[in-house]
Design an enzyme around this catalytic site. Structure first.
Site, PDB file in Angstrom:
ATOM      1  N   LYS A   1     -12.523  -5.045   2.960  1.00 46.52           N
ATOM      2  CA  LYS A   1     -11.827  -4.295   4.087  1.00 46.52           C
ATOM      3  C   LYS A   1     -12.732  -3.065   4.475  1.00 46.52           C
ATOM      4  O   LYS A   1     -13.003  -2.228   3.180  1.00 46.52           O
ATOM      5  CB  LYS A   1     -10.427  -3.677   3.656  1.00 46.52           C
TER       6      LYS A   1
ATOM      7  N   ARG B   1      -2.711   3.485  12.865  1.00 47.98           N
ATOM      8  CA  ARG B   1      -2.081   4.676  11.903  1.00 47.98           C
ATOM      9  C   ARG B   1      -1.075   5.278  12.758  1.00 47.98           C
ATOM     10  O   ARG B   1      -0.527   6.103  12.253  1.00 47.98           O
ATOM     11  CB  ARG B   1      -3.430   5.673  11.513  1.00 47.98           C
TER      12      ARG B   1
ATOM     13  N   LYS C   1     -11.485  -7.751   6.806  1.00 41.00           N
ATOM     14  CA  LYS C   1     -10.784  -6.765   8.027  1.00 41.00           C
ATOM     15  C   LYS C   1     -11.615  -5.669   8.338  1.00 41.00           C
ATOM     16  O   LYS C   1     -12.206  -5.127   7.388  1.00 41.00           O
ATOM     17  CB  LYS C   1      -9.556  -6.485   7.360  1.00 41.00           C
TER      18      LYS C   1
ATOM     19  N   CYS D   1       0.890  -1.245  -0.008  1.00 43.55           N
ATOM     20  CA  CYS D   1      -0.032   0.084  -0.045  1.00 43.55           C
ATOM     21  C   CYS D   1       1.088   1.169  -0.041  1.00 43.55           C
ATOM     22  O   CYS D   1       2.234   1.185   0.198  1.00 43.55           O
ATOM     23  CB  CYS D   1      -0.866   0.022   1.451  1.00 43.55           C
TER      24      CYS D   1
ATOM     25  N   ARG E   1     -11.135   7.467   4.453  1.00 36.44           N
ATOM     26  CA  ARG E   1     -10.951   6.454   3.294  1.00 36.44           C
ATOM     27  C   ARG E   1     -12.305   5.914   2.807  1.00 36.44           C
ATOM     28  O   ARG E   1     -12.208   4.893   2.130  1.00 36.44           O
ATOM     29  CB  ARG E   1      -9.974   5.178   3.716  1.00 36.44           C
TER      30      ARG E   1
ATOM     31  N   CYS F   1       0.054   4.293   1.803  1.00 34.30           N
ATOM     32  CA  CYS F   1      -0.346   5.106   2.834  1.00 34.30           C
ATOM     33  C   CYS F   1       0.847   5.488   3.731  1.00 34.30           C
ATOM     34  O   CYS F   1       0.917   6.728   4.268  1.00 34.30           O
ATOM     35  CB  CYS F   1      -1.716   4.913   3.552  1.00 34.30           C
TER      36      CYS F   1
ATOM     37  N   TYR G   1      -1.633  -9.114  16.274  1.00 39.40           N
ATOM     38  CA  TYR G   1      -0.432  -8.323  17.282  1.00 39.40           C
ATOM     39  C   TYR G   1      -0.570  -9.385  18.392  1.00 39.40           C
ATOM     40  O   TYR G   1       0.350  -9.291  19.358  1.00 39.40           O
ATOM     41  CB  TYR G   1      -0.953  -7.049  17.602  1.00 39.40           C
TER      42      TYR G   1
HETATM   43  C1  PBG Z   1      -3.052   0.037   5.058  1.00 37.88           C
HETATM   44  C2  PBG Z   1      -3.375  -0.761   6.135  1.00 37.88           C
HETATM   45  C3  PBG Z   1      -4.115  -0.466   7.351  1.00 37.88           C
HETATM   46  C4  PBG Z   1      -4.389  -1.514   8.006  1.00 37.88           C
HETATM   47  C5  PBG Z   1      -3.483  -2.445   7.354  1.00 37.88           C
HETATM   48  N1  PBG Z   1      -3.197  -1.966   6.274  1.00 37.88           N
HETATM   49  C6  PBG Z   1      -4.748   0.953   7.555  1.00 37.88           C
HETATM   50  C7  PBG Z   1      -5.715   1.654   7.145  1.00 37.88           C
HETATM   51  O1  PBG Z   1      -6.502   1.006   5.816  1.00 37.88           O
HETATM   52  O2  PBG Z   1      -6.042   2.858   7.332  1.00 37.88           O
HETATM   53  C8  PBG Z   1      -4.994  -1.537   9.518  1.00 37.88           C
HETATM   54  C9  PBG Z   1      -4.447  -2.710  10.387  1.00 37.88           C
HETATM   55  C10 PBG Z   1      -4.676  -2.523  11.714  1.00 37.88           C
HETATM   56  O3  PBG Z   1      -5.288  -1.440  12.056  1.00 37.88           O
HETATM   57  O4  PBG Z   1      -4.171  -3.199  12.510  1.00 37.88           O
HETATM   58  N2  PBG Z   1      -3.864   0.308   3.823  1.00 37.88           N
HETATM   59 ZN    ZN Z   2      -3.136   2.197   2.768  1.00 32.79          ZN
END
Ligand code: PBG
Ligand code: ZN
Length: 327
Positions: free
Chosen positions: A194, A204, A247, A117, A216, A119, A312
């Site tokens: 997602k 984040r 997710k 990704c 998002r 971000c 985690y």
């Molecule tokens: C990035 C990404 C995110 C997570 C995994 N990959 C954050 C998002 O989409 O803002 C979240 C993982 C977590 O909260 O543990 N795209």
């Molecule tokens: Zn991302």
């Protein structure tokens, strides 16, 4: 009948024989946040027990994981410098490519999955290149750089690519890019369903990837939509995904069950940062029996239909399972 069941439940041997779902440490994938540079290992304030680490610390972490029987990791990179297009992710010496090479050198048996990704790499914190007209991401421009990022991870030696940006067409784009570079056997685990979720909050902080404006919602899913959730995963299956994912986890177990029944592909569940932090903070407030709630939660993921769990908590699960075995 009821009496007999009660007796059955009281007897450990029969209880084991009729147990329908089990949690095994082999089901787990452990996420690592790898930060560029020599900075010291830093605990994430909102995620007690989880750290940002440099590559050397990640190697130490891999040693610990191996000893605990965890041999699958998911890598997130945090670059030193961010820009509008996420260039840090597009360089063969980027943090993730370097981390893969070093880990593979020392721990060839650790299975490395890379989160794909932008971000973490963009200065605006969105998951791709921006389209200023709609104040969100430019889907197709992002697909182009997504393919490049996938090739970089593949060439560095990643075992599986996990695109998480929710761009339309990302699986198809990555599949054909990988195939044309000869990586025909490299699997794709898509973050296929997602949701636009507030449960990602602590992540984040961890990945330094909060969007600097907006949210998002234009590319992640509406938590209210069940049919769309199933359709999104089936769409990624049609594009060539090898593993699907739901997710976050806890608030979406109905969707896990729905997708489980709609596909024969393996299904992963991401027990996200907010879910982790809630348990951790409840434990430190002394209001829950942490170990029991943790294992009950993991069991619920398997029972809902997940084959594998990104969490985690994986190291804690490993320790609890070991303790249980030695009883
Ligand atoms: C990035 C990404 C995110 C997570 C995994 N990959 C954050 C998002 O989409 O803002 C979240 C993982 C977590 O909260 O543990 N795209
Ligand atoms: Zn991302």
């Amino acid at each position: 009948m009821f009496k007999r069941f009660r007796r059955v439940r009281a007897n450990q041997a029969i209880r084991e024989l009729v147990e329908e779902t089990r949690v095994d440490i082999k089901d787990f994938i452990y996420p690592l946040f790898i930060k560029e540079g020599q900075g010291i290992k830093k605990e994430i304030a909102s995620m007690p027990g989880i750290f940002q680490m440099n590559i050397d610390d990640a190697l130490n972490e891999c040693k610990e994981l191996t000893e605990l029987g965890i041999d699958k990791i998911l890598l997130f990179g945090i670059p030193d410098v961010k820009d509008s297009v996420g260039s840090g992710a597009l360089c063969e010496h980027g943090i993730i490519a370097e981390a893969i090479r070093k880990i593979k050198e020392t721990y060839p048996n650790i299975y490395i999955i890379t989160d794909l990704c932008f971000c973490e790499y963009t200065d605006h914190g969105h998951c791709g290149i921006l389209d200023l007209e709609c104040n969100s991401v430019d889907n197709d421009a992002t697909l182009e750089i997504t393919a490049r990022q996938a090739i970089i991870h593949a060439e560095a030696g990643a075992d599986m690519i996990a695109p998480s940006g929710m761009m339309d067409g990302m699986v198809e784009t990555i599949r054909s890019a990988l195939d044309s570079e000869g990586f025909i056997n490299l699997p794709i685990m898509s973050y296929s369903t997602k949701f636009a979720s507030a449960y990602y909050g602590p992540f984040r902080d961890a990945a330094e990837s909060a969007p600097s404006f907006g949210d998002r919602k234009s590319y992640q899913m509406n938590p209210a939509n069940r049919c769309e959730a199933i359709a999104e995963s089936l769409e990624d299956e049609a594009q060539g995904a090898d593993i699907l994912m739901v997710k976050p986890a806890l608030a979406y177990l109905d969707i896990v069950r729905d997708i489980r029944e709609a596909t024969y592909l393996p299904l992963c569940i991401y027990n996200v940062s907010g879910e982790y932090s809630m348990l951790k903070l409840a434990a430190s407030a002394g209001v829950i029996d942490y170990d029991k709630i943790l294992m009950e939660t993991m069991l619920s993921f398997k029972r809902a239909g997940a084959d594998m769990i990104i969490s985690y908590h994986a190291k804690e699960v490993a320790r609890l399972l070991q303790k249980r075995k030695s009883l």
